[in-house]
Write a protein that holds these residues in place. Structure first.
Motif, PDB file in Angstrom:
ATOM      1  N   GLY A 115      -1.329  12.729  -1.373  1.00  0.00           N
ATOM      2  CA  GLY A 115      -1.543  11.290  -1.285  1.00  0.00           C
ATOM      3  C   GLY A 115      -0.540  10.545  -2.144  1.00  0.00           C
ATOM      4  O   GLY A 115       0.393  11.134  -2.700  1.00  0.00           O
ATOM      5  N   ILE A 116      -0.718   9.230  -2.256  1.00  0.00           N
ATOM      6  CA  ILE A 116       0.177   8.413  -3.071  1.00  0.00           C
ATOM      7  C   ILE A 116      -0.015   8.772  -4.543  1.00  0.00           C
ATOM      8  O   ILE A 116      -1.089   8.587  -5.104  1.00  0.00           O
ATOM      9  CB  ILE A 116      -0.093   6.912  -2.861  1.00  0.00           C
ATOM     10  CG1 ILE A 116       0.193   6.499  -1.412  1.00  0.00           C
ATOM     11  CG2 ILE A 116       0.758   6.087  -3.829  1.00  0.00           C
ATOM     12  CD1 ILE A 116       1.649   6.548  -1.028  1.00  0.00           C
ATOM     13  N   ALA A 117       1.037   9.292  -5.154  1.00  0.00           N
ATOM     14  CA  ALA A 117       0.975   9.656  -6.570  1.00  0.00           C
ATOM     15  C   ALA A 117       1.447   8.520  -7.462  1.00  0.00           C
ATOM     16  O   ALA A 117       0.975   8.370  -8.588  1.00  0.00           O
ATOM     17  CB  ALA A 117       1.817  10.908  -6.828  1.00  0.00           C
ATOM     18  N   VAL A 118       2.398   7.733  -6.956  1.00  0.00           N
ATOM     19  CA  VAL A 118       2.946   6.609  -7.720  1.00  0.00           C
ATOM     20  C   VAL A 118       2.883   5.363  -6.847  1.00  0.00           C
ATOM     21  O   VAL A 118       3.626   5.253  -5.867  1.00  0.00           O
ATOM     22  CB  VAL A 118       4.400   6.868  -8.146  1.00  0.00           C
ATOM     23  CG1 VAL A 118       4.939   5.673  -8.930  1.00  0.00           C
ATOM     24  CG2 VAL A 118       4.514   8.141  -8.971  1.00  0.00           C
ATOM     25  N   PRO A 119       2.011   4.409  -7.150  1.00  0.00           N
ATOM     26  CA  PRO A 119       1.921   3.173  -6.366  1.00  0.00           C
ATOM     27  C   PRO A 119       3.217   2.365  -6.429  1.00  0.00           C
ATOM     28  O   PRO A 119       3.981   2.448  -7.399  1.00  0.00           O
ATOM     29  CB  PRO A 119       0.766   2.414  -7.028  1.00  0.00           C
ATOM     30  CG  PRO A 119      -0.040   3.473  -7.709  1.00  0.00           C
ATOM     31  CD  PRO A 119       0.962   4.483  -8.178  1.00  0.00           C
ATOM     32  N   SER A 120       3.436   1.575  -5.401  1.00  0.00           N
ATOM     33  CA  SER A 120       4.701   0.842  -5.263  1.00  0.00           C
ATOM     34  C   SER A 120       4.964  -0.136  -6.397  1.00  0.00           C
ATOM     35  O   SER A 120       6.126  -0.467  -6.674  1.00  0.00           O
ATOM     36  CB  SER A 120       4.722   0.096  -3.929  1.00  0.00           C
ATOM     37  OG  SER A 120       3.641  -0.825  -3.852  1.00  0.00           O
ATOM     38  N   ARG A 121       3.928  -0.616  -7.072  1.00  0.00           N
ATOM     39  CA  ARG A 121       4.146  -1.613  -8.130  1.00  0.00           C
ATOM     40  C   ARG A 121       4.953  -1.063  -9.303  1.00  0.00           C
ATOM     41  O   ARG A 121       5.465  -1.835 -10.116  1.00  0.00           O
ATOM     42  CB  ARG A 121       2.809  -2.158  -8.631  1.00  0.00           C
ATOM     43  CG  ARG A 121       1.888  -1.141  -9.294  1.00  0.00           C
ATOM     44  CD  ARG A 121       0.573  -1.793  -9.705  1.00  0.00           C
ATOM     45  NE  ARG A 121      -0.378  -0.863 -10.305  1.00  0.00           N
ATOM     46  CZ  ARG A 121      -1.228  -0.122  -9.604  1.00  0.00           C
ATOM     47  NH1 ARG A 121      -1.232  -0.190  -8.275  1.00  0.00           N
ATOM     48  NH2 ARG A 121      -2.072   0.695 -10.218  1.00  0.00           N
ATOM     49  N   TYR A 122       5.074   0.249  -9.383  1.00  0.00           N
ATOM     50  CA  TYR A 122       5.833   0.854 -10.477  1.00  0.00           C
ATOM     51  C   TYR A 122       7.273   1.192 -10.080  1.00  0.00           C
ATOM     52  O   TYR A 122       8.016   1.757 -10.892  1.00  0.00           O
ATOM     53  CB  TYR A 122       5.145   2.141 -10.937  1.00  0.00           C
ATOM     54  CG  TYR A 122       3.757   1.946 -11.496  1.00  0.00           C
ATOM     55  CD1 TYR A 122       3.545   1.184 -12.645  1.00  0.00           C
ATOM     56  CD2 TYR A 122       2.648   2.528 -10.879  1.00  0.00           C
ATOM     57  CE1 TYR A 122       2.271   1.006 -13.168  1.00  0.00           C
ATOM     58  CE2 TYR A 122       1.366   2.360 -11.397  1.00  0.00           C
ATOM     59  CZ  TYR A 122       1.186   1.597 -12.534  1.00  0.00           C
ATOM     60  OH  TYR A 122      -0.080   1.424 -13.048  1.00  0.00           O
ATOM     61  N   ASP A 136       0.823  -1.210   0.000  1.00  0.00           N
ATOM     62  CA  ASP A 136       0.000   0.000   0.000  1.00  0.00           C
ATOM     63  C   ASP A 136       0.860   1.264   0.000  1.00  0.00           C
ATOM     64  O   ASP A 136       0.384   2.350   0.324  1.00  0.00           O
ATOM     65  CB  ASP A 136      -0.936   0.018   1.207  1.00  0.00           C
ATOM     66  CG  ASP A 136      -0.180  -0.031   2.540  1.00  0.00           C
ATOM     67  OD1 ASP A 136       1.050  -0.283   2.521  1.00  0.00           O
ATOM     68  OD2 ASP A 136      -0.813   0.180   3.589  1.00  0.00           O
ATOM     69  N   GLY A 137       2.133   1.112  -0.362  1.00  0.00           N
ATOM     70  CA  GLY A 137       3.055   2.243  -0.348  1.00  0.00           C
ATOM     71  C   GLY A 137       3.228   2.868  -1.718  1.00  0.00           C
ATOM     72  O   GLY A 137       2.465   2.619  -2.652  1.00  0.00           O
ATOM     73  N   GLY A 138       4.265   3.668  -1.829  1.00  0.00           N
ATOM     74  CA  GLY A 138       4.551   4.355  -3.080  1.00  0.00           C
ATOM     75  C   GLY A 138       5.205   5.693  -2.810  1.00  0.00           C
ATOM     76  O   GLY A 138       5.717   5.946  -1.718  1.00  0.00           O
ATOM     77  N   LEU A 139       5.192   6.545  -3.807  1.00  0.00           N
ATOM     78  CA  LEU A 139       5.748   7.888  -3.684  1.00  0.00           C
ATOM     79  C   LEU A 139       4.619   8.865  -3.396  1.00  0.00           C
ATOM     80  O   LEU A 139       3.648   8.947  -4.150  1.00  0.00           O
ATOM     81  CB  LEU A 139       6.492   8.275  -4.963  1.00  0.00           C
ATOM     82  CG  LEU A 139       7.695   7.393  -5.290  1.00  0.00           C
ATOM     83  CD1 LEU A 139       8.323   7.817  -6.613  1.00  0.00           C
ATOM     84  CD2 LEU A 139       8.733   7.440  -4.165  1.00  0.00           C
ATOM     85  N   TYR A 140       4.768   9.589  -2.315  1.00  0.00           N
ATOM     86  CA  TYR A 140       3.713  10.460  -1.805  1.00  0.00           C
ATOM     87  C   TYR A 140       3.875  11.868  -2.363  1.00  0.00           C
ATOM     88  O   TYR A 140       4.975  12.424  -2.361  1.00  0.00           O
ATOM     89  CB  TYR A 140       3.785  10.494  -0.285  1.00  0.00           C
ATOM     90  CG  TYR A 140       2.523  10.929   0.409  1.00  0.00           C
ATOM     91  CD1 TYR A 140       1.582  10.001   0.840  1.00  0.00           C
ATOM     92  CD2 TYR A 140       2.271  12.275   0.652  1.00  0.00           C
ATOM     93  CE1 TYR A 140       0.424  10.400   1.497  1.00  0.00           C
ATOM     94  CE2 TYR A 140       1.121  12.688   1.297  1.00  0.00           C
ATOM     95  CZ  TYR A 140       0.199  11.745   1.723  1.00  0.00           C
ATOM     96  OH  TYR A 140      -0.947  12.155   2.364  1.00  0.00           O
ATOM     97  N   ILE A 148       2.569  17.392  -5.957  1.00  0.00           N
ATOM     98  CA  ILE A 148       3.584  16.780  -6.813  1.00  0.00           C
ATOM     99  C   ILE A 148       4.582  15.924  -6.042  1.00  0.00           C
ATOM    100  O   ILE A 148       4.837  16.132  -4.861  1.00  0.00           O
ATOM    101  CB  ILE A 148       4.374  17.852  -7.599  1.00  0.00           C
ATOM    102  CG1 ILE A 148       5.080  18.824  -6.639  1.00  0.00           C
ATOM    103  CG2 ILE A 148       3.471  18.593  -8.556  1.00  0.00           C
ATOM    104  CD1 ILE A 148       5.993  19.812  -7.334  1.00  0.00           C
ATOM    105  N   THR A 149       5.125  14.955  -6.767  1.00  0.00           N
ATOM    106  CA  THR A 149       6.348  14.270  -6.377  1.00  0.00           C
ATOM    107  C   THR A 149       7.284  14.382  -7.570  1.00  0.00           C
ATOM    108  O   THR A 149       6.835  14.340  -8.723  1.00  0.00           O
ATOM    109  CB  THR A 149       6.097  12.800  -5.982  1.00  0.00           C
ATOM    110  OG1 THR A 149       7.349  12.185  -5.627  1.00  0.00           O
ATOM    111  CG2 THR A 149       5.451  12.007  -7.100  1.00  0.00           C
ATOM    112  N   GLU A 150       8.568  14.560  -7.299  1.00  0.00           N
ATOM    113  CA  GLU A 150       9.504  14.915  -8.360  1.00  0.00           C
ATOM    114  C   GLU A 150      10.617  13.885  -8.522  1.00  0.00           C
ATOM    115  O   GLU A 150      10.878  13.080  -7.633  1.00  0.00           O
ATOM    116  CB  GLU A 150      10.139  16.275  -8.049  1.00  0.00           C
ATOM    117  CG  GLU A 150       9.142  17.408  -7.922  1.00  0.00           C
ATOM    118  CD  GLU A 150       9.752  18.666  -7.336  1.00  0.00           C
ATOM    119  OE1 GLU A 150       9.448  19.763  -7.836  1.00  0.00           O
ATOM    120  OE2 GLU A 150      10.535  18.545  -6.365  1.00  0.00           O
ATOM    121  N   GLY A 151      11.278  13.954  -9.660  1.00  0.00           N
ATOM    122  CA  GLY A 151      12.419  13.093  -9.931  1.00  0.00           C
ATOM    123  C   GLY A 151      13.208  13.644 -11.107  1.00  0.00           C
ATOM    124  O   GLY A 151      13.077  14.816 -11.466  1.00  0.00           O
TER     125      GLY A 151
END
Length: 217
Positions: free
Chosen positions: A184-191, A50-54, A73-76
């Motif tokens: 909230g979670i912008a990118v789910p952990s599966r990615y 249930d994690g990911g990038l917030y 936003i979340t950035e990279g």
């Protein structure tokens, strides 16, 4: 020249005489890939089912761009270690200096479907212009922004949003953004996975030097 970037969206620094970063969007298997640095202590939380990038940071000035209204936003980065981050012809290693203050050394690789919503590439050079003035004593790009309150640099940065599927280069300091409505979670952990390369865990993080680049007048 800075007025160009304050008045309207779609103007790229690279189209006005500045040396654009060579980074491009990594496209693999019908999707797009980007990279993000994190602290190793957060890895289990990020990769949990249930994690990911917030997405915590609100889009500053989003009231001026309706499509970004309510966005967080979340950035990279487009590459594991972008050239502009460590040896920019304008900012030197200022980008890396800033990164080390807010992020860890663990590099994550994020692979998303091409139709994943809210993907943009922005030009952090507009913000770096005022940071360079504050920390190095002079603006690097001579764009003429009023850096007393950061509003002009923020507006120019807001105008630099380019949908990822339309980005073909032109930013001096490209940043990959994932925007979602509300925090909230912008990118789910599966990615997300740990990248095979870990540049900041090496002694030498600098790529070959770029030829000198003069600031357009």
């Amino acid at each position: 020249m800075g007025d160009l970037f304050l008045l309207r969206s779609g103007e790229l620094l690279g189209d006005h005489g500045f040396v654009a970063d060579p980074g491009v969007v990594e496209r693999t298997g019908g999707g797009v890939t980007y990279y993000r640095y994190s602290h190793a202590r957060h890895l289990d939380e990020i990769l949990a089912a249930d994690g990911g990038l917030y997405a915590r940071l609100p889009v500053v000035g989003e009231e001026l761009e309706p499509e970004l209204a309510g966005g967080h936003i979340t950035e990279g980065f487009l590459e594991p270690l972008p050239r502009w981050l460590v040896r920019s012809p304008y900012f030197g290693d200022l980008g890396l200096e800033m990164l080390r203050k807010v992020a860890g050394e663990l590099l994550l690789r994020v692979s998303l479907p091409a139709d994943f919503p809210g993907l943009y590439v922005t030009d952090f050079a507009h913000s770096l212009e005022c940071v360079h003035l504050a920390t190095r004593g002079a603006p690097a790009l001579s764009l003429g922004y009023d850096c007393s309150n950061g509003k002009e640099a923020m507006l120019a940065y807001l105008h630099s949003y380019v949908p990822v599927n339309e980005y073909r280069g032109g930013h001096v300091a490209p940043v990959f953004n994932v925007v979602r409505r509300g925090s909230g979670i912008a990118v789910p952990s599966r990615y997300i996975e740990v990248a095979q390369t870990q540049p900041l865990r090496r002694r030498d993080t600098a790529p070959p030097a770029l030829p000198g680049a003069a600031t357009p007048r």
